[in-house]
Design an enzyme around this catalytic site. Sequence first.
Site, PDB file in Angstrom:
ATOM      1  CD  GLU A 204      -3.191  -1.086   2.111  1.00 34.99           C
ATOM      2  OE1 GLU A 204      -3.479  -0.314   2.798  1.00 34.99           O
ATOM      3  OE2 GLU A 204      -3.967  -1.738   1.655  1.00 34.99           O
TER       4      GLU A 204
ATOM      5  CD  GLU B 104      -3.952  -5.925   3.212  1.00 32.59           C
ATOM      6  OE1 GLU B 104      -4.522  -5.393   3.474  1.00 32.59           O
ATOM      7  OE2 GLU B 104      -2.528  -5.747   3.227  1.00 32.59           O
TER       8      GLU B 104
HETATM    9  O1  AHR Z   1      -5.380  -5.782   6.927  1.00 32.38           O
HETATM   10  C1  AHR Z   1      -5.375  -4.687   7.679  1.00 32.38           C
HETATM   11  C2  AHR Z   1      -4.757  -3.543   6.958  1.00 32.38           C
HETATM   12  O2  AHR Z   1      -5.391  -3.100   5.689  1.00 32.38           O
HETATM   13  C3  AHR Z   1      -3.334  -3.620   6.359  1.00 32.38           C
HETATM   14  O3  AHR Z   1      -2.307  -3.661   7.232  1.00 32.38           O
HETATM   15  C4  AHR Z   1      -3.125  -2.864   5.174  1.00 32.38           C
HETATM   16  O4  AHR Z   1      -2.347  -3.247   4.188  1.00 32.38           O
HETATM   17  C5  AHR Z   1      -4.699  -2.588   4.822  1.00 32.38           C
HETATM   18  O5  AHR Z   1      -5.070  -1.091   4.679  1.00 32.38           O
END
Ligand code: AHR
Length: 510
Positions: free
Chosen positions: A173, A314
């Site tokens: 990110e 994610e």
């Molecule tokens: O999964 C929680 C968070 O969500 C992670 O650390 C990040 O990559 C995303 O914003």
Amino acid sequence: MANYYINAAVKKSKINKEIYGHFSEHLGRCIYEGIYVGENSDIPNVNGMRCDVVEALKEIRVPVLRWPGGCFADEYHWKDGIGPKESRKKMINTHWGGVVEDNSFGTHEYMELCRQLGCETYVNGNLGSGTVQEMSEWVEYMTFEGVSPMADLRAKNGHPEAWKVDFFGVGNENWGCGGNMTPEFYANEYRRYQTYVRQYHAGNGMEQGIDNPSYIRRIACGPNVADTEWTEGVMKTLFRHCEARMHGNADGLSLHYYTHPEGWEIKGSATDFDEKTWYKTLAKTLYMEELIRMHSAIMDQYDPKKKLGLIVDEWGTWYTVEPGTNPGFLYQQNTMRDALVACLNLNIFNKHSDRVKMAAIAQMVNVLQSVILTEGPQMVKTPTWHVFDLFKEHQDAQLVESRIETEMIGEEEEWMVPNLSESASVSADGKLQITLGNLSVTEDYPVSTQITGYAGRKVSARILTGAMRDKNTFEAPDTVASREFELTIGNGNLEFTIPACSVLHITVEE
Ligand code: AHR
């Protein structure tokens, strides 16, 4: 009656087992307590890893595990997590809950966990606040076998043999918590950092790309949700002046998309919701398919041969934390709604497995849409765990052509969803694997299959079903559990009724 057409003679892409991957971050009680309790804990463990949790994860065949973050990755300095535990640095986990991180779980412990799980490794490096040298040395520490300062240090710390790193994330990110970069700036940084992710074990023969297991596959930071400007900017910069390396120096581009039923600010309760919110949650989950299409279309322009995987590392639901818990720990319960969310996402990934080569649910234990929850020595398998269990036969199977007739259902015009979701594959043992979801809270639907290219003679099935808010608790851990589902086969075809609010796995054998 919903007609369901499956043509097993039309083989599509391979469903990489990595689509069924998991994500574990140094966040809340995911690593500490949830997985790692230390060798001296009263909770039964092997080398510090909880036996109950490892067993439950092995049952669903976790294929790959991403670690150590997340946002944590771009603040993680790996040398803090090696050597004698008593002398490892203590720090505050500023991203997540402001608690003390004692670094007792580091590289050696992660590798040990993956060994116990029998899964591949996906290490996420620090580009946001770390140096090129630091990243390069980490790769050397983990994978170099000859004489070198980092290989010697690894041996001194008790592990003379090199480990295998299957996937390496170059930042996380980086449009946000990983450094607030612009796409072009990130992609240039990426190009520099990845140069020093040395391929000490690289075999040759196979063309490089996400599907070549003989070297470390590098994952570049991709877009947040629908940020096509990021995808375009990164792809353009990766592929500029790289004719000699046809994949733009990367093997994968990540995509992050969470389902927030009430939006990012409000999120909403994990367990206390009505039918309107049920459909809204599922409709928002289905947006995943549009996202995959829009980012894939950009990737296709630069990489028509699809050597670069879209890595949805994610995904899952993100609700308001459970009352009374640390807001920075992201601990939430899990209901039949989460089961349907998992079913939808996994069916979507299967259908797009020509481009989606790996995915990771966030997160494995005690954080967001977990497959496992723990409390002290207790453990429960969530409804999401059961969906991973029902879908596991798709791992490394061949997607086949399939289509089901659907109708739109829901309570609000804006959040209507198709009533049914499906995907079908043929697994390595030649069996036809079908997974179906019924998104309706109230309606059962009769289904009639028309299967071609497969002479099915034997059938078995399991179903996960319940009321929409059903969940597993430490007091009642088996409220939601899969059970056998009776159905018969006639002329190679199936007729059955799929109950409301359910996920079904059918195996057909010749
Ligand atoms: O999964 C929680 C968070 O969500 C992670 O650390 C990040 O990559 C995303 O914003």
